[in-house]
Design an enzyme around this catalytic site. Structure first.
Site, PDB file in Angstrom:
ATOM      1  NE  ARG A 280      -4.203  -1.602   0.164  1.00  0.00           N
ATOM      2  CZ  ARG A 280      -4.288  -2.695  -0.592  1.00  0.00           C
ATOM      3  NH1 ARG A 280      -3.278  -3.012  -1.384  1.00  0.00           N
ATOM      4  NH2 ARG A 280      -5.355  -3.472  -0.534  1.00  0.00           N
ATOM      5  CD  GLU A 309      -2.489   3.262  -6.047  1.00  0.00           C
ATOM      6  OE1 GLU A 309      -3.496   2.639  -6.469  1.00  0.00           O
ATOM      7  OE2 GLU A 309      -1.525   2.686  -5.524  1.00  0.00           O
ATOM      8  CG  HIS A 328      -2.420  -0.815  -7.565  1.00  0.00           C
ATOM      9  ND1 HIS A 328      -3.002  -0.071  -6.577  1.00  0.00           N
ATOM     10  CD2 HIS A 328      -2.387  -2.087  -7.098  1.00  0.00           C
ATOM     11  CE1 HIS A 328      -3.340  -0.868  -5.567  1.00  0.00           C
ATOM     12  NE2 HIS A 328      -2.970  -2.092  -5.866  1.00  0.00           N
TER      13      HIS A 328
END
Length: 592
Positions: A280, A309, A328
């Site tokens: 994370r 993000e 990601h």
């Protein structure tokens, strides 16, 4: 004092079921209620002959086929919030990934029809759990299918970073042949520190061992036996970050891990360390990382996740020449996507059939009358566990926990399932992404190698009050506050409910009495006049409000433990000043 004791040990044995899914059978129609301080909330699962499942984001074909065998399936992607609210009113189940916000408006629009929300993935930040429970909706996720994909991506980033693959690729495509500039480092023989030794961390360790790396790990809940089987040494956080050549992050984002890597921790690292993060973004202070990269403390970083993000186009971290980045992609493999689709489809179908899986993240399973009576003790149980786990020191973590309930009732007339679940919640949630409740508490404890033993002690008292006290003892663990260790060598805290409010009444062998409405400072000091005033003055000067204060002592003028309830979190400077008071021998701040 004790007339009768009974003892039980709880380690859940998962029932045979589909891979990645354990289910506890329920009748096809069952009503479950949870009491709160203000009211009781209905939780209803109803069986429908042909339910409708709304799939709001792309799902693998295997999962869709499984859903179609049982339900009418509607796939509607890229919906506006208004369109989602309109369609959910006609749906019994909703499946989303991370891009769809399932907020209170969604549940209100469903008008009670929506029975289950499935999150195809691990995190459920985009689902309002409180609103789901209030509207009688079960929430399930898919926590296992992404494991290998995330681990492989972590290894891929580490290797690419070490050999400057991304930078060399960009340079060559720009017409530059720069062999001397992009000399890398080998992985073989290097020390890799894995922070967070769960499913993904363990898989990264296996692959790193195959590359010839020496692997250490830090995780307070890691199984020592599992680590030994892989060939990994469990160490303290300080040892992990100070000895590592490479650091790979695999912990969830919780209050205790938020910005865990910061200026202070970077300063303790070996100069030239390399960092990989596929966990994370928020576990790293990104501004501090840029400073560490510029100073050379961190030689390189490889990041798949970010605090925000997508990151901004002008992000100094993303644009840094010594940083390798991906958007990601940890779970982005064909196999992982199919696995997630199957896992979430099985969980959703099971819920629509009236079953509950171990991946449920809400849904209490205790009768309303029991929950109503035990409501004050539920809070006490969780807070005692949170205090106890914060007292643990060293890399061994928590393995054996004993919970004792003192009650005037017979042991057979005391349903402690919800209390045991809250003990587990308090032990695990502060450093885990798992949401612990009655559905998954025992399963979650077993996964982390925590053995919870319950003892019911019948004492003289009124049967009208279900519980006189709760005691939590952690065995075989070091303590940040040695005075919390009892004569039997166990970290011990105990408490009771007074006027509906949980109180801490015992720390180690010392008796105290402090409300658990805020956070706690524990001090052990020489018992002498003026100690309360000295500590109180320090807190007052720093504008920290004291809510409760209690002192327990072994004997006059010997040693005492002071428990101080505070409304605000003291600064490090404030705590340092308390520690500098001559008579203070040890102290610890415990955040509730």
């Amino acid at each position: 004092m004790a007339a009768t004791t009974t003892s039980q040990s709880h380690l859940l044995r998962p029932s045979p079921s589909s891979p990645g899914l354990r289910r506890a059978s329920l009748p096809s129609s069952v009503s479950l209620r949870r009491a709160s301080a203000a009211d009781q909330i209905s939780f209803v699962l109803r069986a429908v002959s042909k339910p409708t499942v709304l799939v709001a984001e792309k799902l693998g074909a295997a999962g869709l086929e499984l859903l179609k065998e049982f339900a009418n399936v509607e796939c509607a992607y890229n919906m506006t919030p208004e369109e989602l609210c309109a369609k959910v009113a006609l749906s019994d189940a909703l499946i989303v990934r991370s891009g769809t916000k399932v907020n209170r408006s969604v549940f209100e629009s469903s008008a009670g029809r929506l029975r289950v929300v499935g999150r195809a993935g691990v995190g459920i930040d985009n689902v309002d759990l409180a609103a789901a429970t209030e509207h009688g909706c079960l929430v399930v996720n898919a926590p296992t299918a992404n494991t290998v994909a995330a681990a492989e991506h972590g290894i891929a980033l580490m290797a690419a970073m070490a050999r400057n693959v991304a930078q060399a690729d960009a340079a060559l495509k720009a017409g530059k042949w720069q062999r001397n500039k992009y000399v890398g480092v080998s992985l073989v023989g290097k020390t890799l520190a894995i922070l967070g030794f769960g499913k993904v961390g363990s898989e990264v360790a296996r692959r790193a061992k195959g590359l010839g790396m020496h692997v250490v790990a830090h995780d307070p809940y890691a199984s020592a036996a599992r680590a030994r089987a892989i060939g990994v040494e469990l160490v303290s956080f300080e040892e992990a970050i100070s000895t590592a050549d490479f650091i790979s992050l695999h912990m969830p984002l919780t209050p205790s891990t938020d910005k865990m890597l910061n200026d202070e921790t970077f300063a303790k690292m070996k100069k030239g360390v390399r960092i990989v993060n596929v966990a994370r973004g928020g576990v790293i202070d990104e501004e501090a990382l840029v400073r560490a990269l510029d100073s050379g403390i961190v030689a390189q970083a490889a990041l798949d996740v970010f605090t925000v993000e997508p990151p901004t186009a002008d992000s100094k971290l993303v644009l840094h020449e010594n940083v390798t980045v991906t958007p990601h992609l940890g779970a982005s493999t064909v196999e992982a996507q199919e696995g997630v689709a199957i896992e979430i489809a099985e969980a959703v179908v099971g819920a629509l059939k009236g079953e509950l899986s171990a991946t449920a993240v809400n849904a209490p399973m205790v009768p309303a009358e029991v929950l109503s009576e035990l409501a004050p003790y539920v809070e006490l149980a969780e807070k005692l566990a949170r205090l106890a786990v914060q007292l643990v020191a060293g890399g061994g973590g928590v393995k054996s926990v004993k919970v004792t309930y003192g009650s005037g009732r017979s042991p057979d007339d005391l349903d402690t399932r919800v209390l045991r679940a809250m003990i587990t919640k308090g032990l695990i949630e502060p450093i885990s992404s798992v949401f612990v409740n009655l559905v998954n508490a025992d399963f979650t404890a077993k996964q982390r190698g925590i053995r919870i033993t319950e003892e019911r002690v019948q004492i003289d008292g009124t049967a009208e009050s279900p519980i006189e006290y709760i005691k939590v003892q952690i065995a075989q663990a070091g303590s940040k506050f040695p005075s919390a260790v009892s004569e039997a060598g166990e970290i011990t805290v105990a408490g009771r409910v007074k006027d509906g409010i949980p109180h801490l009444t015992e720390v180690g062998s010392f008796q105290v009495d402090v409300s658990l409405e805020g956070s706690i400072i524990l001090c052990r000091q020489v018992d002498q006049p003026g100690m309360i005033g000295a500590v109180g003055s320090v807190l007052g000067e720093q504008n920290v409000n004291v809510s409760f204060m209690s002192v327990g002592r072994s004997a006059p003028r010997k040693h005492a433990v002071m428990a101080i309830g505070v409304d605000e979190e003291p600064t490090k400077e404030t705590l340092t000043k308390i520690g500098e008071i001559p008579a203070i021998e040890e102290f610890v701040f415990l955040k509730l």
